[in-house]
Design an enzyme around this catalytic site. Structure first.
Site, PDB file in Angstrom:
ATOM      1  N   TYR A 152      55.893  15.878  38.136  1.00 61.17           N
ATOM      2  CA  TYR A 152      54.724  15.407  39.219  1.00 61.17           C
ATOM      3  C   TYR A 152      53.396  15.945  39.226  1.00 61.17           C
ATOM      4  O   TYR A 152      52.959  15.672  40.322  1.00 61.17           O
ATOM      5  CB  TYR A 152      55.826  15.379  40.323  1.00 61.17           C
ATOM      6  CG  TYR A 152      57.012  14.931  39.705  1.00 61.17           C
ATOM      7  CD1 TYR A 152      56.937  13.461  40.597  1.00 61.17           C
ATOM      8  CD2 TYR A 152      58.261  15.483  39.999  1.00 61.17           C
ATOM      9  CE1 TYR A 152      57.713  12.953  40.554  1.00 61.17           C
ATOM     10  CE2 TYR A 152      59.040  14.458  40.004  1.00 61.17           C
ATOM     11  CZ  TYR A 152      59.559  13.238  39.727  1.00 61.17           C
ATOM     12  OH  TYR A 152      59.981  12.583  39.338  1.00 61.17           O
TER      13      TYR A 152
ATOM     14  N   ASP B 166      65.587  -6.469  49.301  1.00 61.48           N
ATOM     15  CA  ASP B 166      65.508  -7.726  50.557  1.00 61.48           C
ATOM     16  C   ASP B 166      64.763  -7.020  51.900  1.00 61.48           C
ATOM     17  O   ASP B 166      63.977  -8.823  51.977  1.00 61.48           O
ATOM     18  CB  ASP B 166      67.503  -7.484  51.173  1.00 61.48           C
ATOM     19  CG  ASP B 166      68.031  -7.594  50.627  1.00 61.48           C
ATOM     20  OD1 ASP B 166      68.072  -8.402  49.248  1.00 61.48           O
ATOM     21  OD2 ASP B 166      69.135  -8.017  50.625  1.00 61.48           O
TER      22      ASP B 166
ATOM     23  N   ASN C 269      56.602   3.863  46.641  1.00 61.69           N
ATOM     24  CA  ASN C 269      57.478   4.627  45.777  1.00 61.69           C
ATOM     25  C   ASN C 269      58.446   4.310  46.573  1.00 61.69           C
ATOM     26  O   ASN C 269      58.362   5.231  47.496  1.00 61.69           O
ATOM     27  CB  ASN C 269      56.417   6.053  45.369  1.00 61.69           C
ATOM     28  CG  ASN C 269      56.611   6.674  44.356  1.00 61.69           C
ATOM     29  OD1 ASN C 269      58.123   6.239  43.922  1.00 61.69           O
ATOM     30  ND2 ASN C 269      56.191   7.765  43.954  1.00 61.69           N
TER      31      ASN C 269
ATOM     32  N   PRO D 242      62.255   9.614  48.459  1.00 66.87           N
ATOM     33  CA  PRO D 242      62.673  10.563  48.862  1.00 66.87           C
ATOM     34  C   PRO D 242      61.956  11.824  48.028  1.00 66.87           C
ATOM     35  O   PRO D 242      62.240  11.105  46.801  1.00 66.87           O
ATOM     36  CB  PRO D 242      64.604  10.091  49.072  1.00 66.87           C
ATOM     37  CG  PRO D 242      64.577   8.985  48.135  1.00 66.87           C
ATOM     38  CD  PRO D 242      63.420   8.207  48.437  1.00 66.87           C
ATOM     39  N   ASN D 243      62.227  12.954  48.377  1.00 67.70           N
ATOM     40  CA  ASN D 243      61.149  13.333  47.515  1.00 67.70           C
ATOM     41  C   ASN D 243      59.965  13.780  46.825  1.00 67.70           C
ATOM     42  O   ASN D 243      59.395  14.820  47.135  1.00 67.70           O
ATOM     43  CB  ASN D 243      62.438  14.281  46.672  1.00 67.70           C
ATOM     44  CG  ASN D 243      64.053  14.721  47.191  1.00 67.70           C
ATOM     45  OD1 ASN D 243      64.401  15.597  47.751  1.00 67.70           O
ATOM     46  ND2 ASN D 243      64.780  13.952  45.957  1.00 67.70           N
TER      47      ASN D 243
ATOM     48  N   ARG E 287      61.460   8.971  31.084  1.00 64.49           N
ATOM     49  CA  ARG E 287      62.480  10.311  31.780  1.00 64.49           C
ATOM     50  C   ARG E 287      64.050   9.589  31.508  1.00 64.49           C
ATOM     51  O   ARG E 287      64.376   8.896  30.177  1.00 64.49           O
ATOM     52  CB  ARG E 287      62.415   9.946  32.942  1.00 64.49           C
ATOM     53  CG  ARG E 287      60.954  10.648  33.215  1.00 64.49           C
ATOM     54  CD  ARG E 287      60.379  10.437  34.224  1.00 64.49           C
ATOM     55  NE  ARG E 287      61.386  12.099  35.104  1.00 64.49           N
ATOM     56  CZ  ARG E 287      61.348  12.126  36.469  1.00 64.49           C
ATOM     57  NH1 ARG E 287      60.526  11.778  37.572  1.00 64.49           N
ATOM     58  NH2 ARG E 287      61.874  13.085  36.680  1.00 64.49           N
TER      59      ARG E 287
ATOM     60  N   HIS F 259      65.883   2.341  42.103  1.00 64.50           N
ATOM     61  CA  HIS F 259      67.015   2.151  40.727  1.00 64.50           C
ATOM     62  C   HIS F 259      68.511   1.725  41.431  1.00 64.50           C
ATOM     63  O   HIS F 259      69.405   1.301  40.916  1.00 64.50           O
ATOM     64  CB  HIS F 259      67.486   3.726  40.120  1.00 64.50           C
ATOM     65  CG  HIS F 259      66.281   4.816  39.748  1.00 64.50           C
ATOM     66  ND1 HIS F 259      65.497   3.412  38.882  1.00 64.50           N
ATOM     67  CD2 HIS F 259      65.953   5.521  39.991  1.00 64.50           C
ATOM     68  CE1 HIS F 259      64.363   4.495  38.669  1.00 64.50           C
ATOM     69  NE2 HIS F 259      64.268   5.505  39.444  1.00 64.50           N
TER      70      HIS F 259
ATOM     71  N   ARG G 161      58.530  20.194  43.338  1.00 65.67           N
ATOM     72  CA  ARG G 161      59.189  19.933  42.767  1.00 65.67           C
ATOM     73  C   ARG G 161      59.287  19.850  41.137  1.00 65.67           C
ATOM     74  O   ARG G 161      58.191  18.656  40.724  1.00 65.67           O
ATOM     75  CB  ARG G 161      59.755  19.171  43.699  1.00 65.67           C
ATOM     76  CG  ARG G 161      60.774  17.549  42.489  1.00 65.67           C
ATOM     77  CD  ARG G 161      61.434  16.621  42.934  1.00 65.67           C
ATOM     78  NE  ARG G 161      62.222  15.644  42.477  1.00 65.67           N
ATOM     79  CZ  ARG G 161      62.116  14.324  42.670  1.00 65.67           C
ATOM     80  NH1 ARG G 161      61.210  13.975  42.777  1.00 65.67           N
ATOM     81  NH2 ARG G 161      63.441  13.386  41.244  1.00 65.67           N
TER      82      ARG G 161
ATOM     83  N   HIS H 196      54.496   4.430  41.190  1.00 66.70           N
ATOM     84  CA  HIS H 196      55.943   5.998  40.768  1.00 66.70           C
ATOM     85  C   HIS H 196      55.026   6.901  39.994  1.00 66.70           C
ATOM     86  O   HIS H 196      53.828   6.931  39.199  1.00 66.70           O
ATOM     87  CB  HIS H 196      56.868   5.529  39.405  1.00 66.70           C
ATOM     88  CG  HIS H 196      58.364   4.586  39.736  1.00 66.70           C
ATOM     89  ND1 HIS H 196      58.958   5.424  41.402  1.00 66.70           N
ATOM     90  CD2 HIS H 196      58.350   3.455  39.762  1.00 66.70           C
ATOM     91  CE1 HIS H 196      59.535   4.594  41.272  1.00 66.70           C
ATOM     92  NE2 HIS H 196      58.950   3.138  40.588  1.00 66.70           N
ATOM     93  N   ILE H 197      55.145   8.220  40.367  1.00 69.27           N
ATOM     94  CA  ILE H 197      53.433   9.050  39.407  1.00 69.27           C
ATOM     95  C   ILE H 197      54.304   9.752  38.179  1.00 69.27           C
ATOM     96  O   ILE H 197      53.486   9.176  37.291  1.00 69.27           O
ATOM     97  CB  ILE H 197      53.920  10.378  40.424  1.00 69.27           C
ATOM     98  CG1 ILE H 197      53.680   9.987  42.200  1.00 69.27           C
ATOM     99  CG2 ILE H 197      53.408  12.064  39.781  1.00 69.27           C
ATOM    100  CD1 ILE H 197      53.673  10.939  43.515  1.00 69.27           C
ATOM    101  N   SER H 198      55.835  10.002  37.669  1.00 69.34           N
ATOM    102  CA  SER H 198      56.042   9.215  36.583  1.00 69.34           C
ATOM    103  C   SER H 198      55.449   9.122  35.460  1.00 69.34           C
ATOM    104  O   SER H 198      56.113   7.072  36.149  1.00 69.34           O
ATOM    105  CB  SER H 198      56.836  10.771  36.279  1.00 69.34           C
ATOM    106  OG  SER H 198      57.817   9.888  37.013  1.00 69.34           O
TER     107      SER H 198
ATOM    108  N   GLU I  77      54.482  -1.867  43.288  1.00 66.78           N
ATOM    109  CA  GLU I  77      55.554  -0.210  43.387  1.00 66.78           C
ATOM    110  C   GLU I  77      55.153   0.596  42.768  1.00 66.78           C
ATOM    111  O   GLU I  77      54.182   0.129  41.150  1.00 66.78           O
ATOM    112  CB  GLU I  77      56.941  -0.658  42.225  1.00 66.78           C
ATOM    113  CG  GLU I  77      57.989   0.711  42.524  1.00 66.78           C
ATOM    114  CD  GLU I  77      59.155  -0.089  42.578  1.00 66.78           C
ATOM    115  OE1 GLU I  77      60.173  -0.619  42.435  1.00 66.78           O
ATOM    116  OE2 GLU I  77      60.197   0.441  41.102  1.00 66.78           O
TER     117      GLU I  77
ATOM    118  N   ALA J 237      63.660   7.988  44.400  1.00 71.74           N
ATOM    119  CA  ALA J 237      65.653   7.132  43.734  1.00 71.74           C
ATOM    120  C   ALA J 237      65.744   5.942  44.302  1.00 71.74           C
ATOM    121  O   ALA J 237      66.884   5.697  42.956  1.00 71.74           O
ATOM    122  CB  ALA J 237      66.467   8.714  43.856  1.00 71.74           C
TER     123      ALA J 237
ATOM    124  N   ARG K  58      66.802   5.674  35.184  1.00 71.71           N
ATOM    125  CA  ARG K  58      64.958   5.606  35.730  1.00 71.71           C
ATOM    126  C   ARG K  58      65.131   4.690  35.243  1.00 71.71           C
ATOM    127  O   ARG K  58      63.632   4.114  35.966  1.00 71.71           O
ATOM    128  CB  ARG K  58      64.311   7.326  35.677  1.00 71.71           C
ATOM    129  CG  ARG K  58      65.596   8.429  36.495  1.00 71.71           C
ATOM    130  CD  ARG K  58      64.100   9.383  36.562  1.00 71.71           C
ATOM    131  NE  ARG K  58      64.435  11.143  36.498  1.00 71.71           N
ATOM    132  CZ  ARG K  58      65.074  10.685  38.200  1.00 71.71           C
ATOM    133  NH1 ARG K  58      64.673  10.143  39.107  1.00 71.71           N
ATOM    134  NH2 ARG K  58      65.290  12.699  38.270  1.00 71.71           N
TER     135      ARG K  58
END
Length: 146
Positions: free
Chosen positions: A22, A86, A73, A9-10, A106, A79, A17, A99-101, A97, A76, A110
């Site tokens: 980001y 699963d 990625n 998402p996002n 944060r 978390h 955003r 994550h850009i940030s 996995e 949200a 997170r």
């Protein structure tokens, strides 16, 4: 080697955003960056994005039998999505996995990933480069297992 890259998402809102978190580049830039990098390495990257948990799970399920590894990625969903956790376990593909940030710098919520334990490892805080590092790792692991 074919790698499915799944963005949650996002991520489609890159460039709009929180550019301070980001960056200024947009989602099309990310797709092109990943696809070009994989091609240069002799691999294929199938880059997907969804804001829907169920569709992300479908992407993971479809990866089984159609690709060799996953870069994810979860956004949200990182978390709280035990369903994505699963699904990653169910398909049995090596996954990283990304994550850009830096999620650890944060909001406190997170800091914990429920999906990372289903992955080989996690890369965060390195911007778009995290995706290429994940691809490099997966390609190197494939070479050592041949």
């Amino acid at each position: 080697m074919t790698i499915t890259v799944i963005n949650g998402p996002n991520i489609n809102m890159l460039g709009v955003r929180e550019p301070g978190v980001y960056g200024e580049k947009n989602y099309a830039d990310l797709e092109a960056y990943i696809e070009t990098y994989a091609e240069e390495k002799g691999a294929e990257a199938i880059v997907l994005q969804s804001n829907s948990e169920g569709e992300i799970i479908d992407f993971i399920h479809h990866a089984m039998g159609s690709c060799d590894a996953i870069v994810i990625n979860p956004g949200a969903y990182t978390h709280y999505s035990y369903a994505i956790y699963d699904a990653l376990l169910a398909v049995g593909l090596p996954a990283v996995e990304v994550h850009i940030s830096n999620i650890h710098k944060r909001d406190a919520f997170r800091h914990k990933s429920v999906t990372a334990p289903a992955c080989i490892g996690q890369i965060c805080g390195l911007g778009f480069r995290g995706y290429t590092l994940a691809i490099d790792y997966l390609l190197e692991e494939a070479d050592t297992n041949d």
